[in-house]
Design a protein around this motif. Structure first.
Motif, mmCIF file in Angstrom:
data_model
loop_
_atom_site.group_PDB
_atom_site.id
_atom_site.type_symbol
_atom_site.label_atom_id
_atom_site.label_comp_id
_atom_site.label_asym_id
_atom_site.label_seq_id
_atom_site.Cartn_x
_atom_site.Cartn_y
_atom_site.Cartn_z
ATOM 1 N N SER A 182 -32.547 64.651 14.525
ATOM 2 C CA SER A 182 -33.042 65.991 14.183
ATOM 3 C C SER A 182 -33.159 66.887 15.416
ATOM 4 N N GLU A 183 -32.513 66.500 16.501
ATOM 5 C CA GLU A 183 -32.607 67.283 17.733
ATOM 6 C C GLU A 183 -32.090 68.707 17.563
ATOM 7 N N GLU A 184 -31.001 68.881 16.809
ATOM 8 C CA GLU A 184 -30.457 70.227 16.611
ATOM 9 C C GLU A 184 -31.427 71.106 15.841
ATOM 10 N N LEU A 185 -32.092 70.557 14.834
ATOM 11 C CA LEU A 185 -33.091 71.336 14.100
ATOM 12 C C LEU A 185 -34.228 71.760 15.016
ATOM 13 N N ALA A 186 -34.726 70.832 15.825
ATOM 14 C CA ALA A 186 -35.825 71.147 16.745
ATOM 15 C C ALA A 186 -35.386 72.173 17.779
ATOM 16 N N ARG A 187 -34.177 72.018 18.288
ATOM 17 C CA ARG A 187 -33.666 72.965 19.279
ATOM 18 C C ARG A 187 -33.608 74.378 18.707
ATOM 19 N N ASP A 188 -33.262 74.477 17.426
ATOM 20 C CA ASP A 188 -33.164 75.779 16.769
ATOM 21 C C ASP A 188 -34.499 76.274 16.220
ATOM 22 N N GLY A 189 -35.577 75.526 16.459
ATOM 23 C CA GLY A 189 -36.900 75.943 16.011
ATOM 24 C C GLY A 189 -37.133 75.749 14.526
ATOM 25 N N VAL A 190 -36.375 74.878 13.898
ATOM 26 C CA VAL A 190 -36.538 74.608 12.468
ATOM 27 C C VAL A 190 -37.452 73.396 12.324
ATOM 28 N N TYR A 191 -38.667 73.629 11.853
ATOM 29 C CA TYR A 191 -39.652 72.560 11.728
ATOM 30 C C TYR A 191 -40.063 72.301 10.286
ATOM 31 N N GLU A 192 -39.671 73.172 9.378
ATOM 32 C CA GLU A 192 -39.945 72.974 7.961
ATOM 33 C C GLU A 192 -38.640 73.138 7.204
ATOM 34 N N PHE A 193 -38.351 72.177 6.343
ATOM 35 C CA PHE A 193 -37.110 72.217 5.579
ATOM 36 C C PHE A 193 -37.194 71.243 4.421
ATOM 37 N N ILE A 194 -36.301 71.418 3.475
ATOM 38 C CA ILE A 194 -36.155 70.463 2.383
ATOM 39 C C ILE A 194 -35.155 69.420 2.852
ATOM 40 N N PHE A 195 -35.510 68.152 2.727
ATOM 41 C CA PHE A 195 -34.620 67.072 3.127
ATOM 42 C C PHE A 195 -33.946 66.507 1.889
ATOM 43 N N VAL A 196 -32.621 66.502 1.878
ATOM 44 C CA VAL A 196 -31.845 65.950 0.779
ATOM 45 C C VAL A 196 -31.070 64.758 1.319
ATOM 46 N N CYS A 197 -31.191 63.631 0.656
ATOM 47 C CA CYS A 197 -30.531 62.393 1.080
ATOM 48 C C CYS A 197 -29.492 62.025 0.032
ATOM 49 N N LEU A 198 -28.236 62.025 0.412
ATOM 50 C CA LEU A 198 -27.157 61.737 -0.523
ATOM 51 C C LEU A 198 -26.515 60.387 -0.169
ATOM 52 N N PRO A 199 -26.977 59.295 -0.815
ATOM 53 C CA PRO A 199 -26.398 57.978 -0.533
ATOM 54 C C PRO A 199 -25.107 57.751 -1.320
ATOM 55 N N LEU A 200 -24.315 56.803 -0.839
ATOM 56 C CA LEU A 200 -23.147 56.365 -1.593
ATOM 57 C C LEU A 200 -23.622 55.527 -2.769
ATOM 58 N N THR A 201 -22.919 55.586 -3.870
ATOM 59 C CA THR A 201 -23.249 54.753 -5.022
ATOM 60 C C THR A 201 -22.407 53.493 -4.926
ATOM 61 N N ILE A 202 -23.054 52.380 -4.594
ATOM 62 C CA ILE A 202 -22.359 51.106 -4.476
ATOM 63 C C ILE A 202 -23.050 50.125 -5.411
ATOM 64 N N LYS A 203 -22.355 49.703 -6.449
ATOM 65 C CA LYS A 203 -22.937 48.815 -7.448
ATOM 66 C C LYS A 203 -23.390 47.505 -6.805
ATOM 67 N N GLY A 204 -24.655 47.152 -7.032
ATOM 68 C CA GLY A 204 -25.204 45.901 -6.525
ATOM 69 C C GLY A 204 -25.729 45.957 -5.104
ATOM 70 N N ALA A 205 -25.567 47.082 -4.440
ATOM 71 C CA ALA A 205 -26.020 47.198 -3.050
ATOM 72 C C ALA A 205 -27.476 47.642 -2.988
ATOM 73 N N SER A 206 -28.144 47.291 -1.903
ATOM 74 C CA SER A 206 -29.519 47.737 -1.702
ATOM 75 C C SER A 206 -29.588 48.887 -0.716
ATOM 76 N N GLY A 207 -28.439 49.315 -0.196
ATOM 77 C CA GLY A 207 -28.419 50.426 0.754
ATOM 78 C C GLY A 207 -27.005 50.878 1.017
ATOM 79 N N SER A 208 -26.878 52.006 1.702
ATOM 80 C CA SER A 208 -25.564 52.538 2.034
ATOM 81 C C SER A 208 -25.705 53.573 3.138
#
Length: 69
Positions: free
Chosen positions: A35-61
């Motif tokens: 998040s260094e670029e956000l901090a450098r630009d003075g952005v301290y509040e934002f909506i965080f969206v996490c878009l994972p890959l859909t992998i059947k049977g996986a616990s992460g991606s």
């Protein structure tokens, strides 16, 4: 920062913290978000969206993290 140590010290369980948090507690883990670029630009509040890959049977991606300011 890592949440595991290597070797784990628990025979047969290379990532016991991941297993405990994800499988037993239902806690999502997101590592390696920069998040260094956000901090450098003075952005301290934002909506965080996490878009994972859909992998059947996986616990992460890999994810595509998005910050909407």
């Amino acid at each position: 920062a890592f949440i595991e140590v290597e070797p784990s010290g628990i025979p047969g369980s290379p990532q016991p913290v991941h297993v405990y948090l994800i499988q037993q507690q239902g806690t999502p883990i997101i590592e390696w978000i920069t998040s260094e670029e956000l901090a450098r630009d003075g952005v301290y509040e934002f909506i965080f969206v996490c878009l994972p890959l859909t992998i059947k049977g996986a616990s992460g991606s890999m994810i595509r993290p998005i910050a909407i300011a």
